[in-house]
Every structure is written in structure tokens, then in C-alpha cells.
Design a protein around this motif. Sequence first.
Motif, short mmCIF file in Angstrom:
data_model
loop_
_atom_site.label_atom_id
_atom_site.label_comp_id
_atom_site.label_asym_id
_atom_site.label_seq_id
_atom_site.Cartn_x
_atom_site.Cartn_y
_atom_site.Cartn_z
N SER A 131 0.83 -1.21 0.00
CA SER A 131 0.00 0.00 0.00
C SER A 131 0.86 1.25 0.00
O SER A 131 0.61 2.20 -0.75
CB SER A 131 -0.92 0.01 1.22
OG SER A 131 -1.75 -1.12 1.24
N ALA A 158 -10.87 0.82 -1.53
CA ALA A 158 -10.15 -0.35 -1.02
C ALA A 158 -10.74 -0.86 0.29
O ALA A 158 -10.80 -2.06 0.53
CB ALA A 158 -8.67 0.00 -0.83
N PHE A 160 -13.72 -1.00 1.17
CA PHE A 160 -14.91 -1.81 0.90
C PHE A 160 -14.63 -2.89 -0.14
O PHE A 160 -15.56 -3.48 -0.70
CB PHE A 160 -16.06 -0.90 0.43
CG PHE A 160 -16.55 0.04 1.48
CD1 PHE A 160 -17.38 -0.39 2.50
CD2 PHE A 160 -16.16 1.38 1.47
CE1 PHE A 160 -17.84 0.48 3.47
CE2 PHE A 160 -16.61 2.26 2.44
CZ PHE A 160 -17.45 1.81 3.45
N ASP A 161 -13.34 -3.14 -0.41
CA ASP A 161 -12.92 -4.16 -1.38
C ASP A 161 -13.54 -3.93 -2.75
O ASP A 161 -13.89 -4.88 -3.46
CB ASP A 161 -13.26 -5.56 -0.86
CG ASP A 161 -12.42 -5.95 0.34
OD1 ASP A 161 -11.19 -5.77 0.28
OD2 ASP A 161 -12.99 -6.40 1.34
N GLN A 162 -13.65 -2.66 -3.12
CA GLN A 162 -14.15 -2.32 -4.45
C GLN A 162 -12.97 -2.05 -5.38
O GLN A 162 -11.88 -1.68 -4.94
CB GLN A 162 -15.05 -1.08 -4.37
CG GLN A 162 -16.32 -1.30 -3.56
CD GLN A 162 -17.16 -0.05 -3.47
OE1 GLN A 162 -16.83 0.99 -4.04
NE2 GLN A 162 -18.26 -0.13 -2.74
N ASN A 164 -10.11 -0.60 -7.62
CA ASN A 164 -9.42 0.69 -7.60
C ASN A 164 -8.11 0.55 -8.36
O ASN A 164 -7.59 -0.56 -8.53
CB ASN A 164 -9.18 1.16 -6.17
CG ASN A 164 -8.40 0.15 -5.35
OD1 ASN A 164 -7.16 0.13 -5.40
ND2 ASN A 164 -9.10 -0.71 -4.61
N ASN A 167 -5.23 -1.47 -7.02
CA ASN A 167 -5.50 -2.89 -6.80
C ASN A 167 -5.29 -3.29 -5.34
O ASN A 167 -4.68 -4.31 -5.03
CB ASN A 167 -4.59 -3.74 -7.71
CG ASN A 167 -5.06 -5.19 -7.79
OD1 ASN A 167 -6.26 -5.47 -7.66
ND2 ASN A 167 -4.13 -6.11 -7.98
N LEU A 168 -5.83 -2.47 -4.44
CA LEU A 168 -5.73 -2.72 -3.01
C LEU A 168 -7.07 -3.14 -2.43
O LEU A 168 -8.13 -2.75 -2.94
CB LEU A 168 -5.24 -1.47 -2.28
CG LEU A 168 -3.85 -0.95 -2.64
CD1 LEU A 168 -3.60 0.40 -1.96
CD2 LEU A 168 -2.78 -1.95 -2.24
N GLY A 169 -7.04 -3.94 -1.38
CA GLY A 169 -8.24 -4.34 -0.68
C GLY A 169 -8.12 -4.06 0.79
O GLY A 169 -7.09 -3.57 1.28
N SER A 170 -9.17 -4.38 1.54
CA SER A 170 -9.17 -4.09 2.97
C SER A 170 -8.06 -4.84 3.70
O SER A 170 -7.45 -4.30 4.63
CB SER A 170 -10.53 -4.44 3.57
OG SER A 170 -10.85 -5.81 3.37
N LYS A 171 -7.76 -6.07 3.28
CA LYS A 171 -6.69 -6.83 3.94
C LYS A 171 -5.34 -6.18 3.72
O LYS A 171 -4.48 -6.18 4.62
CB LYS A 171 -6.69 -8.27 3.44
CG LYS A 171 -7.87 -9.09 3.93
CD LYS A 171 -7.76 -10.55 3.49
CE LYS A 171 -8.94 -11.35 4.02
NZ LYS A 171 -8.87 -12.78 3.57
N ASP A 172 -5.13 -5.60 2.54
CA ASP A 172 -3.88 -4.87 2.28
C ASP A 172 -3.75 -3.69 3.23
O ASP A 172 -2.68 -3.44 3.81
CB ASP A 172 -3.84 -4.37 0.83
CG ASP A 172 -3.77 -5.50 -0.18
OD1 ASP A 172 -2.96 -6.42 0.03
OD2 ASP A 172 -4.53 -5.46 -1.16
#
Length: 537
Positions: A131, A158, A160-162, A164, A167-172
Motif C-alpha cells: 500500500s 479499497a 470496501f474491497d471495491q 481501484n 489494486n488494493l483491498g481491505s486486507k492490504d
Amino acid sequence: MKTISYYYIFAILLILNSCSGTEEQEESTEATEEISVDNEIKSNPLKNVYWGDTHNHTGNSFDVYLFGTPNSTPETAYRFAKGEEVESPTTGRPMKLTEPLDFLVIADHAELLGAIPLMYENTPGISDSKSGQAFLKIAPDKTDEKGLQKIYDILNFAAFDQPNEANLGSKDLINDLGGENRKEAWARYVETAEAHNDPGTFTTLIGWEWSSNNSGANLHRVVFMPQGKDVADQFLPYSALSSDNPEDLWTWLEETSSRTGAEFVAIPHNPNISLGLMFPETRLNGEPIDREYAESRMKWERNVEITQIKGDSETHPALSPNDEFADFETYDFALTPDGTRSKPTEADYVRSGLKRGLELEQKLGINPYKIGLIGSSDSHTGMSSIEETNFAGKGQHDATPSKRPHPTGIGSSKGWDMGAAGWVAAWAESNTRQSIVDAFQRKEVYATTGPRITLRFFGGFDFSNDDLGNNMVETGYDKGVPMGGDLNQNGEKAPTFMISAIKDPNAANLDRIQVVKGWLEADGSTNEKVYCPFRRS
């Protein structure tokens, strides 16, 4: 036994005159403070009123930093609240409060706490994470306001894991910028809070904001405690990245309190944009509110923030059509990037929430919404500056009049949509951490939209006109209960109330006092009525 609770009968003071006036004001009837030997704290058994802000954000909050205010720090926030002149982090101009505050909670978002400033400090584990690398590529310079805004937008998706572009998500976000990586920022903040805490003169309460945006609904809670560094060092603030369900927050508070001895206070804010979820009849899992839910909520959430920069949450014209002042500072911009507007429901406003609590109490035997009322700023500049003539804005995007026609970055709102926020007043024996928190716990607190009105409110069954003299306060405690308390009696004798309101000497005259009564009818429905025991002729 019949129980009458103040949580259902609350005073609203409205200042309608445009000038201060010069008439003499009633002298306060406080007891003389007891002063012991040198270096001991002054204490008043009949309590003094202390003014504070429990909802202030600095650059340790990712949105403050990314909205272009990287130089907003806890140090500056405390100095400003204590009455010192400081350089505004948004305008660079000197600013100073007309009167200092007595206490302050810097409540930075637990989510990614301090991650953005640490990222720009090239902190290992943050700057070199997935990140961190993605964000530094977008905005390698912390003065790049467009780049910072772009990072903020990516974070929103990110979380909300939508999809972007990074290419990041909540876990990142949790692994790279949250979790244990918040230790350094938390430790720095706690040290600063300890350095500025001056018992008897200025109180710093260690806290944070749990920032749940469940499907765009504002379910945020500010959390703080009276304990200091020795307890704060034993945990990291609970984050909505761990769970956006308030019930999970309460579970964490219970476990952490048992383990560390922390006496947590949690305060919901902005019910007006909760999208019908702040005072619900059903839990987030779809099941009905039950006794266990009510008991947990009342243990941790005994007050609610009724007014702040993002509008007033007391009531709405659609819910209180017979109240001529129900449209004060209405605000309906939900915390979604798509411009969603919140439609008022009974679960979004405090007055209807109080009445709903009566309905649930009849079913459950306990009221989950038996709450006191507070106000605060929700400033995202570090400046607890809410005076109309000394206003710092919500953040960088509305810090000056020239910026206020433009979007704030908060939902679809523009700067002119913001209010000037409010204060919380606490009746406490002394200006110390424990005494201030005790006032919150017993709900002997109230909100204003800025003017420091001195309000006393007592209820009892044996008050008379003879009690309205110099000993009113002592009589109020002896023969009744103060704001926040329960009245209990056998029989059907009606209660009486003693109200004292003194204007802020630096603000407008008081035009009237309104008392709003909510009650439960025999058929289980609720009703409300506005009384006006005093109006300037």
C-alpha cells in the motif's frame, strides 16, 4: 414503582437575538471551592461547569492528512484548546480561542492511525509495504494536494474491497497501514496527551474514533477513558477495519476493560446520517433488539453527540412538524462517494430515538436509548474553533469562504453545507480526568451549538418557588436529581423541574427556554410536546 427519567425530558436553549445586550446577569450559585494545600486540585462538591471538545482530529487521521492538512498535529491542537495563539494548519494565519477550553479529546480515526504521516517519514513496514509503495507512487510529495486526494479516493474503495487503480483491498490496508503498524503513532499521541494534561487546569482525555461506515451509514463512535499512559500502552485502538458492527466494539471494550482496567466511554456521533441505523429496532444481523443488546449499549454508550459540524441531530421537520425550530442546521449528505442523500427516519434523530427507547423499554424491561446529550466539533483541522467569527472550517476544503462553494470531499457536500459545530459542557467536581469522565458516565452533561450557556436542570417531586434562591443548586441535589438522573417514586405525583440558564457573556441574549417532553401513550405509541416556560418579552 414509577420511574421518570430525564433522558426523555430535555431542555433546548435557543439564542435568537443578534446582539449581546448589557443587562445584568444572574450570578451563579455555585458552592465555594474547597482548596487544600498547595499543589492539590480544587474541588467543588456542587460541581463546576467545564467546557470541552470530545471530537477533534489531527493529521494522524488519514482524511485530515489527505485533504491537504499534513501539518495538523496533536501538539498544535492541545496548545490551541488551552488558549494559546497558534498558526492555523489550514490557512497559515494566527488563530486563538476567545476563551480556552477545559478539556479535549483528540479522537483520530483508529483506522490507519498515523499511517500517512509515517509513510512520508519512510517508516519501515509502512513506506515499503504494498500500500505504501502504491501511494508514494501516486503522490511522492506530501504537498501534492491532487495526489493526496487521489489516495483518499482509493482508500475509500479499497476499504470496501471495491475495484481501484492501486489494486488494493481491505486486507492490504490492515496488513500494511493498520494493525500493529499503528503502534508508533499511538505511542507518540499518548506521550503528547500526557505532556499536556494539567490536572485542575486543562484535561487531556486519551481516545480515538471507531469509524464504521456500514454501507455508507455513519455509525462512528468516539471512545475515551480517564486512565493515562500506563493503561493506554496495553492496547491499540479498536478499528472498524476489524469490524464495522457496534456490538463487536462493545465486546472489545468489555474484554479490554477487564484486562487493563480502562473505564471506556463510547459516544455515537452524527445520527442524522446513519441511514436509519443509529437507533434501530433491529440489530445489524437482522434480529430484533433484545435485552442483551440493550444492556451492552447502555453500559458503554450513555451519551450521544447531538450537534457538530455535519449538522444537528436533535430532530427534523419531517419528524417534529409542530416544532418551529426543527429545521436547525439540517444536513443529509451521507458518507458515500456517489452523492447519496439521507432521508430522515426515526432511527436517525435523537428526539425520536429517545421516544423509541420508551417503546423498547416496555417490551424489554430496559431502555437501550436512555442517553445524555453532548456536542463537539468533529474538526478535521486540529482546531477546536467553532465560533462564527473565529471558524476554521471542517477541513482544508472549507477553511476559507472562497473554498466553501466547492466540494469538501465528504459525501457530496460543499463547504457552505457545514455548520459551526458545538461544545460539550460537563458538571464535575474538578477539572481532572476521572471527574470529567464521571460526569459523562452519570450523564450530567449537555450540548450547545457554540455559546457557553450555563445550564442547570433539576427534577424532583417537592420543589417549590422558595427553592429558587441562592441555595437552588444545593436544594436541587438534596431534593431531586440533576440532568441525566432517574426520578423514582411511589404513587402518581407529578414531577417539577428547576431550570437555570445564564447567557454566555460573549454571546447573544437568551430568547427562550424550551422543554421538549416525550412520552408513551397507553396504547404503546409515543408523543411529544414543546413547552416554553420562559420567553423574553
